[in-house]
Scaffold this active site. Sequence first.
Site, mmCIF file in Angstrom:
data_model
loop_
_atom_site.group_PDB
_atom_site.id
_atom_site.type_symbol
_atom_site.label_atom_id
_atom_site.label_comp_id
_atom_site.label_asym_id
_atom_site.label_seq_id
_atom_site.Cartn_x
_atom_site.Cartn_y
_atom_site.Cartn_z
ATOM 1 N N GLU A 1 0.446 5.568 0.488
ATOM 2 C CA GLU A 1 -0.372 6.710 0.880
ATOM 3 C C GLU A 1 0.403 7.995 0.630
ATOM 4 O OE1 GLU A 1 -2.260 3.990 4.503
ATOM 5 O OE2 GLU A 1 -0.990 5.725 4.965
ATOM 6 N N CYS B 1 -10.967 -3.157 -2.180
ATOM 7 C CA CYS B 1 -10.115 -4.104 -2.911
ATOM 8 C C CYS B 1 -10.923 -5.270 -3.478
ATOM 9 C CB CYS B 1 -9.010 -4.625 -1.998
ATOM 10 S SG CYS B 1 -7.782 -3.361 -1.610
ATOM 11 N N CYS C 1 -10.153 -5.226 2.128
ATOM 12 C CA CYS C 1 -11.277 -4.328 2.374
ATOM 13 C C CYS C 1 -12.272 -4.396 1.210
ATOM 14 C CB CYS C 1 -10.787 -2.892 2.559
ATOM 15 S SG CYS C 1 -10.120 -2.149 1.048
ATOM 16 N N HIS D 1 -3.966 0.621 -2.685
ATOM 17 C CA HIS D 1 -4.046 -0.525 -1.784
ATOM 18 C C HIS D 1 -3.092 -1.618 -2.262
ATOM 19 C CE1 HIS D 1 -8.072 0.602 0.216
ATOM 20 N NE2 HIS D 1 -7.663 1.644 -0.496
ATOM 21 N N ASN E 1 0.827 -1.208 0.000
ATOM 22 C CA ASN E 1 0.000 0.000 0.000
ATOM 23 C C ASN E 1 0.861 1.258 0.000
ATOM 24 O OD1 ASN E 1 0.657 -0.764 2.753
ATOM 25 N ND2 ASN E 1 -0.890 0.688 3.502
#
Length: 289
Positions: free
Chosen positions: A78, A119, A116, A89, A76
């Site tokens: 960010e 995904c 999640c 992700h 992942n």
Amino acid sequence: MDDVLKHTLDQHRLSQLTHFSPEQIQLLMDASELGTGALASALLPLAKDKAQASISNFAVGAIAIGGSGHWYLGANVEFVGMPLPLSVHAEQAAIGHAALFDEQYIERVVVSATPCGHCRQFMQELNQDDLLLAWPEHHFMLNEILPHAFGPTDLQQTYGLLNNPTANLTASTQSAAQHKPDTLTLAAWDQANASYAPYSHNRAGVALLLNDGQICQGLYLENAAFNPSLGPLQLALSQLYLQGYTPADIKRAVLVEADAQVQQAAYAALLLGSLCDTALETLVVKSEA
């Protein structure tokens, strides 16, 4: 990680790899005596260590196992100061990694944490009936954890994320005059042709030239539910971090995209500008639609 596995990785200089060939996987299996699932779980730390989780502080690693026998790592990513939807992700990064190598089918995705909903929806775009997902102490088929799913077939798409037809994008006279297609531009153009954009027709690709001459690439991967779509720059940046580079290593950045209702340039330029001083060069070409 098992000592025998770690020794084998170090001995054969495989510790820094982000993509394993079938031969390399067989070597690791023979040495460690681990099966596919156990080996993938054991290799997850290699992916997880590449995560850039400066907002959530929740690092996630993933491995996409292709039908070709190749394994692709992802983590992942960010971006501080940017909207959260621009995050990448781990499952997206791993599958996007596979797309960059023209993988046509994913047998399983192994991840270090529960996938999640974002995904799961992204993986639904593979348009496969038999995708296996595995995470610590659990394994399910995608259709078991995403029942009654909405996906490409609901929008009359017969193909999926990894097996879509390649485009043949062409430049307009004006854009060709403004931007000479050098090697880096052609690399981004190739990724735009290989990208997946059946709903917006905004084929798009990115190529990042690094200071040492290496090139990181990314292609647009669209989703029937729109929001889980993965932008070409985000995928290129995930490759950048996966290979141990930082945005400070970017010397040039080129985006090639089709003229369509959806456009990548504005957000891509904003994201790149938040990470480094390199300006994004953009070439808009004719849409295939």
